[in-house]
Design a protein around this motif. Structure first.
Motif, PDB file in Angstrom:
ATOM      1  N   THR A 176       0.833  -1.201   0.000  1.00  0.00           N
ATOM      2  CA  THR A 176       0.000   0.000   0.000  1.00  0.00           C
ATOM      3  C   THR A 176       0.866   1.250   0.000  1.00  0.00           C
ATOM      4  O   THR A 176       2.031   1.221   0.410  1.00  0.00           O
ATOM      5  N   ILE A 177       0.284   2.342  -0.484  1.00  0.00           N
ATOM      6  CA  ILE A 177       0.945   3.649  -0.423  1.00  0.00           C
ATOM      7  C   ILE A 177      -0.062   4.670   0.063  1.00  0.00           C
ATOM      8  O   ILE A 177      -1.253   4.568  -0.248  1.00  0.00           O
ATOM      9  N   PRO A 178       0.384   5.664   0.824  1.00  0.00           N
ATOM     10  CA  PRO A 178      -0.524   6.750   1.180  1.00  0.00           C
ATOM     11  C   PRO A 178      -0.607   7.716   0.000  1.00  0.00           C
ATOM     12  O   PRO A 178       0.410   8.186  -0.493  1.00  0.00           O
ATOM     13  N   LEU A 179      -1.793   7.980  -0.490  1.00  0.00           N
ATOM     14  CA  LEU A 179      -1.959   8.869  -1.633  1.00  0.00           C
ATOM     15  C   LEU A 179      -3.184   9.746  -1.400  1.00  0.00           C
ATOM     16  O   LEU A 179      -4.310   9.252  -1.427  1.00  0.00           O
ATOM     17  N   PRO A 180      -2.971  11.026  -1.169  1.00  0.00           N
ATOM     18  CA  PRO A 180      -4.107  11.918  -0.936  1.00  0.00           C
ATOM     19  C   PRO A 180      -4.999  12.008  -2.170  1.00  0.00           C
ATOM     20  O   PRO A 180      -4.504  12.024  -3.302  1.00  0.00           O
ATOM     21  N   ALA A 181      -6.293  12.072  -1.973  1.00  0.00           N
ATOM     22  CA  ALA A 181      -7.235  12.159  -3.091  1.00  0.00           C
ATOM     23  C   ALA A 181      -6.952  13.371  -3.958  1.00  0.00           C
ATOM     24  O   ALA A 181      -7.103  13.327  -5.181  1.00  0.00           O
ATOM     25  N   ALA A 182      -6.519  14.468  -3.356  1.00  0.00           N
ATOM     26  CA  ALA A 182      -6.223  15.679  -4.126  1.00  0.00           C
ATOM     27  C   ALA A 182      -5.128  15.436  -5.165  1.00  0.00           C
ATOM     28  O   ALA A 182      -5.120  16.061  -6.226  1.00  0.00           O
ATOM     29  N   ALA A 183      -4.234  14.513  -4.882  1.00  0.00           N
ATOM     30  CA  ALA A 183      -3.169  14.204  -5.844  1.00  0.00           C
ATOM     31  C   ALA A 183      -3.754  13.644  -7.131  1.00  0.00           C
ATOM     32  O   ALA A 183      -3.208  13.843  -8.211  1.00  0.00           O
ATOM     33  N   LEU A 184      -4.854  12.942  -7.035  1.00  0.00           N
ATOM     34  CA  LEU A 184      -5.497  12.375  -8.220  1.00  0.00           C
ATOM     35  C   LEU A 184      -6.349  13.415  -8.948  1.00  0.00           C
ATOM     36  O   LEU A 184      -6.467  13.386 -10.158  1.00  0.00           O
ATOM     37  N   ARG A 185      -6.922  14.338  -8.204  1.00  0.00           N
ATOM     38  CA  ARG A 185      -7.820  15.324  -8.814  1.00  0.00           C
ATOM     39  C   ARG A 185      -7.083  16.475  -9.473  1.00  0.00           C
ATOM     40  O   ARG A 185      -7.542  17.019 -10.469  1.00  0.00           O
ATOM     41  N   THR A 186      -5.961  16.892  -8.939  1.00  0.00           N
ATOM     42  CA  THR A 186      -5.378  18.155  -9.364  1.00  0.00           C
ATOM     43  C   THR A 186      -4.009  18.071 -10.023  1.00  0.00           C
ATOM     44  O   THR A 186      -3.523  19.063 -10.532  1.00  0.00           O
TER      45      THR A 186
END
Length: 86
Positions: free
Chosen positions: A13-23
């Motif tokens: 697993t990796i920590p990935l903020p949702a904002a990283a995918l959106r913006t």
């Protein structure tokens, strides 16, 4: 930005903020199932052939190590690879 994940040696697993995918324009690719040492070797050999034949190139900028602080602050890397040299 493209993130390519192959295997899980560093963890599953990796920590990935949702904002990283959106913006960010981040593209995520992955591979693992069915990959064998032979298929990895075959792929590596194919890449080397493309390099030898001039079919594969990359926009590379060499930057001296003493300029690393200014490079960290830059945002003009789209499609470019930065190589830090001593």
């Amino acid at each position: 930005m493209r993130f390519v994940q192959i295997g899980e040696k560093a963890g599953s697993t990796i920590p990935l903020p949702a904002a990283a995918l959106r913006t960010s324009g981040l593209e995520i690719y992955g591979a693992a199932a069915g990959m064998t040492p032979e298929s990895i070797s075959e792929g590596t050999n194919q890449v080397w052939e493309w390099i030898k034949e001039g079919k594969l190139s990359m926009d590379i900028e060499k930057v001296p190590l003493n300029e690393i602080e200014s490079v960290w602050k830059r945002t003009d890397f789209k499609g470019k690879r930065i190589v830090i040299v001593p």
